[in-house]
Design a protein around this motif. Sequence first.
Motif, PDB file in Angstrom:
ATOM      1  N   ASN A  14       6.192   9.541   2.899  1.00  0.00           N
ATOM      2  CA  ASN A  14       7.613   9.662   3.226  1.00  0.00           C
ATOM      3  C   ASN A  14       7.795  10.811   4.218  1.00  0.00           C
ATOM      4  O   ASN A  14       8.355  11.851   3.903  1.00  0.00           O
ATOM      5  CB  ASN A  14       8.411   9.876   1.939  1.00  0.00           C
ATOM      6  CG  ASN A  14       9.913   9.886   2.166  1.00  0.00           C
ATOM      7  OD1 ASN A  14      10.667  10.429   1.382  1.00  0.00           O
ATOM      8  ND2 ASN A  14      10.357   9.295   3.272  1.00  0.00           N
TER       9      ASN A  14
ATOM     10  N   TYR B  92       1.738   5.430   0.860  1.00  0.00           N
ATOM     11  CA  TYR B  92       3.071   5.556   1.440  1.00  0.00           C
ATOM     12  C   TYR B  92       3.364   7.030   1.655  1.00  0.00           C
ATOM     13  O   TYR B  92       3.329   7.819   0.716  1.00  0.00           O
ATOM     14  CB  TYR B  92       4.098   4.919   0.510  1.00  0.00           C
ATOM     15  CG  TYR B  92       5.532   5.325   0.746  1.00  0.00           C
ATOM     16  CD1 TYR B  92       6.083   5.310   2.025  1.00  0.00           C
ATOM     17  CD2 TYR B  92       6.355   5.692  -0.314  1.00  0.00           C
ATOM     18  CE1 TYR B  92       7.399   5.682   2.236  1.00  0.00           C
ATOM     19  CE2 TYR B  92       7.675   6.057  -0.114  1.00  0.00           C
ATOM     20  CZ  TYR B  92       8.190   6.045   1.157  1.00  0.00           C
ATOM     21  OH  TYR B  92       9.504   6.410   1.362  1.00  0.00           O
TER      22      TYR B  92
ATOM     23  N   LYS C  71      -2.510  -0.403  -3.187  1.00  0.00           N
ATOM     24  CA  LYS C  71      -3.273   0.770  -2.750  1.00  0.00           C
ATOM     25  C   LYS C  71      -3.021   1.103  -1.266  1.00  0.00           C
ATOM     26  O   LYS C  71      -3.900   1.548  -0.545  1.00  0.00           O
ATOM     27  CB  LYS C  71      -4.785   0.592  -2.970  1.00  0.00           C
ATOM     28  CG  LYS C  71      -5.164   0.066  -4.344  1.00  0.00           C
ATOM     29  CD  LYS C  71      -5.284   1.184  -5.355  1.00  0.00           C
ATOM     30  CE  LYS C  71      -5.741   0.674  -6.708  1.00  0.00           C
ATOM     31  NZ  LYS C  71      -4.675   0.722  -7.755  1.00  0.00           N
TER      32      LYS C  71
ATOM     33  N   ARG D 149       2.124   0.711  -3.867  1.00  0.00           N
ATOM     34  CA  ARG D 149       1.222   1.439  -4.763  1.00  0.00           C
ATOM     35  C   ARG D 149       0.209   0.481  -5.386  1.00  0.00           C
ATOM     36  O   ARG D 149      -0.981   0.780  -5.474  1.00  0.00           O
ATOM     37  CB  ARG D 149       2.054   2.139  -5.844  1.00  0.00           C
ATOM     38  CG  ARG D 149       1.249   3.023  -6.796  1.00  0.00           C
ATOM     39  CD  ARG D 149       0.798   4.318  -6.147  1.00  0.00           C
ATOM     40  NE  ARG D 149       1.895   5.143  -5.688  1.00  0.00           N
ATOM     41  CZ  ARG D 149       2.451   6.141  -6.396  1.00  0.00           C
ATOM     42  NH1 ARG D 149       1.978   6.452  -7.570  1.00  0.00           N
ATOM     43  NH2 ARG D 149       3.454   6.835  -5.895  1.00  0.00           N
ATOM     44  N   ASP D 150       0.721  -0.673  -5.810  1.00  0.00           N
ATOM     45  CA  ASP D 150      -0.135  -1.669  -6.460  1.00  0.00           C
ATOM     46  C   ASP D 150      -1.220  -2.166  -5.507  1.00  0.00           C
ATOM     47  O   ASP D 150      -2.336  -2.448  -5.901  1.00  0.00           O
ATOM     48  CB  ASP D 150       0.749  -2.831  -6.927  1.00  0.00           C
ATOM     49  CG  ASP D 150       0.141  -3.567  -8.105  1.00  0.00           C
ATOM     50  OD1 ASP D 150      -0.780  -3.011  -8.741  1.00  0.00           O
ATOM     51  OD2 ASP D 150       0.585  -4.693  -8.389  1.00  0.00           O
TER      52      ASP D 150
ATOM     53  N   GLY E 206      16.344   4.388   1.695  1.00  0.00           N
ATOM     54  CA  GLY E 206      14.949   4.420   1.255  1.00  0.00           C
ATOM     55  C   GLY E 206      14.016   3.552   2.070  1.00  0.00           C
ATOM     56  O   GLY E 206      14.343   3.118   3.189  1.00  0.00           O
TER      57      GLY E 206
ATOM     58  N   TRP F 141      12.716   0.105  -4.641  1.00  0.00           N
ATOM     59  CA  TRP F 141      11.778   0.380  -5.740  1.00  0.00           C
ATOM     60  C   TRP F 141      10.647  -0.655  -5.782  1.00  0.00           C
ATOM     61  O   TRP F 141       9.472  -0.306  -5.844  1.00  0.00           O
ATOM     62  CB  TRP F 141      12.539   0.422  -7.069  1.00  0.00           C
ATOM     63  CG  TRP F 141      11.680   0.276  -8.274  1.00  0.00           C
ATOM     64  CD1 TRP F 141      11.540  -0.840  -9.051  1.00  0.00           C
ATOM     65  CD2 TRP F 141      10.801   1.260  -8.846  1.00  0.00           C
ATOM     66  NE1 TRP F 141      10.649  -0.601 -10.064  1.00  0.00           N
ATOM     67  CE2 TRP F 141      10.183   0.667  -9.968  1.00  0.00           C
ATOM     68  CE3 TRP F 141      10.501   2.578  -8.514  1.00  0.00           C
ATOM     69  CZ2 TRP F 141       9.262   1.350 -10.755  1.00  0.00           C
ATOM     70  CZ3 TRP F 141       9.580   3.259  -9.302  1.00  0.00           C
ATOM     71  CH2 TRP F 141       8.976   2.650 -10.401  1.00  0.00           C
TER      72      TRP F 141
ATOM     73  N   ARG G 246       8.184  -0.060  -3.111  1.00  0.00           N
ATOM     74  CA  ARG G 246       7.273   1.063  -3.382  1.00  0.00           C
ATOM     75  C   ARG G 246       6.213   0.692  -4.414  1.00  0.00           C
ATOM     76  O   ARG G 246       5.041   1.064  -4.292  1.00  0.00           O
ATOM     77  CB  ARG G 246       8.078   2.283  -3.850  1.00  0.00           C
ATOM     78  CG  ARG G 246       8.891   2.905  -2.720  1.00  0.00           C
ATOM     79  CD  ARG G 246       9.169   4.376  -2.963  1.00  0.00           C
ATOM     80  NE  ARG G 246       9.971   4.574  -4.157  1.00  0.00           N
ATOM     81  CZ  ARG G 246       9.688   5.454  -5.110  1.00  0.00           C
ATOM     82  NH1 ARG G 246       8.621   6.215  -5.019  1.00  0.00           N
ATOM     83  NH2 ARG G 246      10.474   5.577  -6.155  1.00  0.00           N
ATOM     84  N   VAL G 247       6.638  -0.055  -5.443  1.00  0.00           N
ATOM     85  CA  VAL G 247       5.679  -0.506  -6.465  1.00  0.00           C
ATOM     86  C   VAL G 247       4.613  -1.394  -5.817  1.00  0.00           C
ATOM     87  O   VAL G 247       3.420  -1.256  -6.074  1.00  0.00           O
ATOM     88  CB  VAL G 247       6.415  -1.260  -7.599  1.00  0.00           C
ATOM     89  CG1 VAL G 247       5.426  -1.996  -8.499  1.00  0.00           C
ATOM     90  CG2 VAL G 247       7.251  -0.298  -8.425  1.00  0.00           C
TER      91      VAL G 247
END
Lengths: 126, 522
Positions: free
Chosen positions: B156, B154, B151, B148-149, B79, B141, B144-145
């Motif tokens: 893939n 991402y 902004k 996103r947090d 990942g 994980w 990725r959080v």
Amino acid sequence: MVTKVDLNGYDEFKRYADALDPKRKKVIFYFSGTKLDNGTSWCPDCVEAEPIVKTFMSQLKKDVIFGYVDVGDRPTWKDMNCPFRTDPRLKLMVIPTIVVWKGVQRLEGSQCTKVDLLQMLFEDDD
Amino acid sequence: MTIFSNLVRINILLKPLYTERGVILAQRTIATHGNFDYDLAVIGGGSGGLACAKEAVNLGAKVAVLDYVTPSPQGTKWGLGGTCVNVGCIPKKLMHQAALLGESIHEAVAYGWQVPSLKDIKISWAALTESVQNHIKSVNWVTRVDLRDKKIEYINGLGEFKDAHTIIATMKNGSKKELTAKNIVIAVGGRPQYPEIPGAVEYCISSDDIFSLGHPPGKTLIVGAGYIGLECAGFLNSMGFPATVLVRSVPLRGFDQQMARMVTNEMEQKGVTFHHKCVPLSVEKLESGQLKVRWLNTELQEQSEEVFDTVLLATGRYALTKSLNLEVAGVNCVTSSGKISASTEQTNVPHIFAVGDVLAGRPELTPVAIHAGRLLARRVFAGAQQHMDYDNVATTVFTPLEYGCVGLSEELAIERHGADNLEIYHAYYKPTEFFIPQRNIRNCYLKAVALREAPQKILGLHFVGPVAGEVIQGFAAAIKCGITMEHLSNTVGIHPTVAEEFTRLNITKRSGKDPNPASCCS
């Protein structure tokens, strides 16, 4: 459809979780502090997160189980030997916490108030 | 908890204000990235790329990160997060720790622990890889959080250039996505190289595969004696999997060779077999499923063969620049090995940059990539001036007995300054905790490479022993501050530690005196 299950305390949680077959259906557990007589939780972070999480789950168009777990009152949670903290499958450190059961996905504290992040619990891992 | 909930409350009170500021910020951002989708697009979501992306959003930029892992020849994929998290530093350190723990069980007996039937102690490879992979997945994980947090978008997908400002991302399902960016950072890193011999691609594994291998590796041949090869051989051997290493030239090429010998001596004494001056010729799969490997001793011109369960190739890494289509972007500072030559991380195209393992002539280390990526973002988005200092970067090889170093090797110091202008301080030492279990102390050795002239500025520090990384990190800061032998010998040690041995260094190689410790006490 989201199936909502209310679980009260560790014993109820454990009984339910042990009987689950996570291969069959995605299971999300949300851990929150017990509500006081006035209807709000003793845990202010849980009070903030709850309406956001509940609204999100109610609008979700996925076939999942949503387990709402009451971890207990303040003294129960603050006890460092609280079984929610010691269960190796959980190792909770913060409430509120939302987890994908048997997965690595987990949101803690103020992360639970962010719809962006809640959505990620239902995306493909990569 | 209370402070946190107070903060949340303040946050609620401030909400209207925040919204207003958000609007202003949005306007400003639109103004900066102009006609482009993003202010910054980063190709490669490893340590360097992510650090650069995060710093850039903190400075108000609109950022996208592309990350895609092409499966290894054996089909291993992973990942977000790059080599370090998935198939590098992190799983390596965890497996090293697993190996050390196994050794500790045996030592514990000498310290009075009652361990039932010591001979039955063995590792469950399945349990080990499951724990390691779960940790990696949770790091994927959290990464990725975090994106996103913050902004950061991402994507893939596998990125390639369409022109100097446009990137095409090929997604997993084959669909294409185009995006434009004012600035682009190439942070694609590298992957293991396969020697061109029959059977390599078909039957061999690499560091991409070992940490998630679906079965115990068994008797393993490791081809290559760089740090990756030695680390893998070290932990496999300590876990009870017989390990053999094929060394083409010298172990740990580029590192101080005296220290490298200490490392390999210790490994040999622990049971690792080394074949020096040997190159592989072929790998053949037998009916039993085992692998017959033939190799050539280039010095004696003799061929040998042996059967192994697993063959791990650790013969170097190549930069992933080929699929980037750099030509259409006008980037031409690519070396013959495919790396990007960019002394200040800037390529010949002013808005295209590179960080991390893809850079030519730079140490391939996670913290180097992170630091360079962060400084780059500050220069691009905040007008900062500071450049990355690639000198005196400390590192550690996590072999059974670890080797930590910072600065120049003795060889390089001689080359640069001449042997007459150097003073080499050295010592063997005895870690206190080695006595009771009677652990091998023959390879516990350290040295300081200093200028001969007072106050004897230190050019390099080298340490073989337990927890070498922890020992050397603080000394790396001292080197940055220009530490001299005078400073070092005026530093009072912490007793009993292994790091204090640096403060006790007083024997020079030139003196010819015995660097072994006095035998009366530690």
